[in-house]
Design a protein around this motif. Structure first.
Motif, PDB file in Angstrom:
ATOM      1  N   ASP A  44      66.726 -31.649  30.930  1.00  0.00           N
ATOM      2  CA  ASP A  44      67.237 -32.209  32.858  1.00  0.00           C
ATOM      3  C   ASP A  44      66.254 -32.777  33.495  1.00  0.00           C
ATOM      4  N   ARG A  45      65.018 -32.427  32.755  1.00  0.00           N
ATOM      5  CA  ARG A  45      63.931 -33.598  33.070  1.00  0.00           C
ATOM      6  C   ARG A  45      63.917 -35.391  33.467  1.00  0.00           C
ATOM      7  N   SER A  46      63.152 -36.012  33.934  1.00  0.00           N
ATOM      8  CA  SER A  46      62.836 -36.958  33.458  1.00  0.00           C
ATOM      9  C   SER A  46      61.447 -37.415  34.800  1.00  0.00           C
ATOM     10  N   CYS A  47      61.300 -38.904  34.140  1.00  0.00           N
ATOM     11  CA  CYS A  47      60.431 -39.634  35.122  1.00  0.00           C
ATOM     12  C   CYS A  47      60.112 -40.677  34.315  1.00  0.00           C
ATOM     13  N   PRO A  75      60.060 -43.625  51.826  1.00  0.00           N
ATOM     14  CA  PRO A  75      61.216 -44.059  50.753  1.00  0.00           C
ATOM     15  C   PRO A  75      60.261 -44.868  49.594  1.00  0.00           C
ATOM     16  N   VAL A  76      59.283 -43.550  49.217  1.00  0.00           N
ATOM     17  CA  VAL A  76      58.562 -44.687  47.630  1.00  0.00           C
ATOM     18  C   VAL A  76      58.798 -43.153  46.434  1.00  0.00           C
ATOM     19  N   PRO A  77      57.945 -43.834  45.291  1.00  0.00           N
ATOM     20  CA  PRO A  77      58.571 -42.167  44.796  1.00  0.00           C
ATOM     21  C   PRO A  77      56.834 -41.836  44.920  1.00  0.00           C
ATOM     22  N   SER A  78      57.291 -39.693  44.534  1.00  0.00           N
ATOM     23  CA  SER A  78      56.528 -39.511  44.115  1.00  0.00           C
ATOM     24  C   SER A  78      55.173 -39.589  42.968  1.00  0.00           C
ATOM     25  N   VAL A  79      54.132 -39.714  43.589  1.00  0.00           N
ATOM     26  CA  VAL A  79      53.265 -39.576  41.622  1.00  0.00           C
ATOM     27  C   VAL A  79      52.880 -38.405  41.221  1.00  0.00           C
ATOM     28  N   TYR A  80      52.953 -38.199  40.462  1.00  0.00           N
ATOM     29  CA  TYR A  80      52.882 -36.577  39.401  1.00  0.00           C
ATOM     30  C   TYR A  80      51.704 -36.543  38.806  1.00  0.00           C
ATOM     31  N   PHE A  81      50.942 -37.756  38.201  1.00  0.00           N
ATOM     32  CA  PHE A  81      50.001 -38.091  37.679  1.00  0.00           C
ATOM     33  C   PHE A  81      49.066 -39.540  37.048  1.00  0.00           C
ATOM     34  N   VAL A  82      48.088 -39.661  37.238  1.00  0.00           N
ATOM     35  CA  VAL A  82      47.409 -40.800  37.037  1.00  0.00           C
ATOM     36  C   VAL A  82      46.768 -40.405  35.610  1.00  0.00           C
ATOM     37  N   LEU A  90      51.983 -41.518  36.516  1.00  0.00           N
ATOM     38  CA  LEU A  90      53.611 -41.521  35.987  1.00  0.00           C
ATOM     39  C   LEU A  90      54.523 -40.825  37.463  1.00  0.00           C
ATOM     40  N   GLN A  91      55.530 -41.302  37.195  1.00  0.00           N
ATOM     41  CA  GLN A  91      55.785 -41.094  38.728  1.00  0.00           C
ATOM     42  C   GLN A  91      57.629 -40.458  38.893  1.00  0.00           C
ATOM     43  N   GLU A  92      57.843 -39.959  39.954  1.00  0.00           N
ATOM     44  CA  GLU A  92      59.459 -40.424  39.932  1.00  0.00           C
ATOM     45  C   GLU A  92      60.276 -41.024  39.730  1.00  0.00           C
ATOM     46  N   ASP A  93      61.355 -40.511  38.633  1.00  0.00           N
ATOM     47  CA  ASP A  93      62.646 -41.224  38.237  1.00  0.00           C
ATOM     48  C   ASP A  93      63.887 -41.702  39.535  1.00  0.00           C
ATOM     49  N   LEU A  94      64.037 -42.577  39.624  1.00  0.00           N
ATOM     50  CA  LEU A  94      64.552 -43.104  40.878  1.00  0.00           C
ATOM     51  C   LEU A  94      65.772 -43.497  40.661  1.00  0.00           C
ATOM     52  N   GLY A  95      66.305 -43.346  39.508  1.00  0.00           N
ATOM     53  CA  GLY A  95      67.689 -44.029  38.450  1.00  0.00           C
ATOM     54  C   GLY A  95      67.560 -44.971  38.020  1.00  0.00           C
ATOM     55  N   ALA A  96      68.671 -45.471  37.317  1.00  0.00           N
ATOM     56  CA  ALA A  96      68.694 -46.673  36.346  1.00  0.00           C
ATOM     57  C   ALA A  96      69.312 -47.859  37.205  1.00  0.00           C
ATOM     58  N   PHE A 215      61.649 -47.810  48.341  1.00  0.00           N
ATOM     59  CA  PHE A 215      61.562 -48.860  47.678  1.00  0.00           C
ATOM     60  C   PHE A 215      60.567 -48.676  46.322  1.00  0.00           C
ATOM     61  N   VAL A 216      59.893 -49.865  45.496  1.00  0.00           N
ATOM     62  CA  VAL A 216      58.915 -49.955  44.446  1.00  0.00           C
ATOM     63  C   VAL A 216      57.855 -51.526  44.954  1.00  0.00           C
TER      64      VAL A 216
END
Length: 337
Positions: A44-47, A75-82, A90-96, A215-216
């Protein structure tokens, strides 16, 4: 891409944050930037993994702005890792689904949810614009990164080079037309400035699974005309809103955003048309360059819709233009035929 091609540092981060060793990697369609995007999923995880060609200024700004904008509640994606070694984020998955997917599913005609979705997007844009003062106070670099006359004039020069000369084969541009472009840049540069996304179009606005907007592709953000991002959204040739829809959504923004209160309704529309001409001419230059020079053929399909939008825009400009030579309109009518 398969998971064997992901950098060791990224893979270590995923494995240490609950992803299985056999996590799935799937391609996400990109645009014209050269960056590549992949969805990484495990249970159930995705990024989303963004991979750039190099750690250039855009790469650094994307990471930097992501953190800053998130801190200000935007409203921007979270950044998890650079991982700079592999130019990966690596950033938040905002959907398709982006806005274009929602309003023109599978490339079909506009869906009925335009009237529902666009006010929500405009509300998010207003939030973005209203944070400008406090964000600029905290981040003088963004305040100093100004979308000024030189940047605006570059846009119409870009249109001249790639659409008028490259696409239409026009070799002689009348001095009156060049002067009109310069006056347009001066006019838009004089407009009140806010935090500007710079490429606020349907493919850079995501509709998350919970229906929230995000926003991206905002590494081009800077201080610029408060009308420009709205123009990018409403005159987007990918979507093709009607003039009536554009007028209605413009009024929604105008009556909701407090910074417009110094303008009359007519003056606000005039300023919006000026910024819109800038934006759509830039977009037309981009479609021609990307398709004909860079060989990315999918952008060719947007040249005709862009021309249609510009014809409407010049029609509106003709109604409000105060000191523009008739030669300009005659030239543009032929160029957009």
């Amino acid at each position: 891409m398969n998971n064997d091609m992901i950098s060791p540092a990224v893979k270590d981060f995923l494995l240490s944050h609950g992803y299985d060793a056999d996590f799935e990697v799937s391609n996400i369609a990109g645009a014209g930037s050269g960056r590549k995007y992949y969805r990484i999923a495990s249970g159930d995880r995705s990024c989303v993994l963004q991979v750039s060609a190099s750690v250039d200024d855009d790469f650094k700004r994307f990471v930097d702005y992501s953190v800053a904008f998130k801190d200000f509640g935007l409203p921007v994606p979270s950044v998890y890792f650079v991982d700079e070694e592999s130019a990966s984020v690596l950033q938040e998955d905002l959907g398709a689904h982006n806005v274009l997917d929602e309003v023109r599913p599978s490339g079909q005609g506009k869906s009925g949810n335009v009237r529902i979705l666009y006010p929500v997007i405009i509300d998010a844009l207003i939030k973005w614009q209203e944070v400008s003062r406090s964000l600029f106070s905290a981040r003088s670099d963004l305040w100093l990164r100004r979308f000024d006359f030189a940047a605006l004039k570059w846009e119409t020069d870009y249109f001249t080079e790639h659409y008028l000369m490259g696409h239409k084969g026009i070799t002689e541009i009348p001095e009156s037309v060049r002067n009109c472009y310069s006056m347009l840049a001066l006019t838009v540069d004089a407009q009140p400035k806010v935090l500007m996304h710079r490429d606020f179009q349907s493919q850079n606005i995501m509709v998350k699974p919970d229906s929230d907007i995000a926003f991206v592709d905002y590494q081009g953000a800077r201080r610029g005309s408060m009308f420009y991002d709205l123009a990018s959204l409403l005159w987007d040739p990918y979507v093709g809103l009607s003039l009536t829809e554009i007028q209605d959504f413009f009024e929604y923004w105008r009556t909701s955003f407090r910074e417009t209160k110094t303008y009359t309704k007519e003056d606000a529309w005039e300023a919006f048309i000026h910024a819109s001409l800038q934006r759509v001419m830039q977009a037309m230059g981009a479609y021609c360059k990307l398709s004909k020079v860079n060989g990315i053929q999918k952008f060719e399909q947007y040249i005709e819709p862009g021309k249609a939008q510009l014809r409407v825009l010049f029609g509106e400009f003709k109604k409000i233009a105060k000191v523009t030579s008739p030669e300009v309109f005659e030239f543009m009518e032929k160029a957009l035929a």
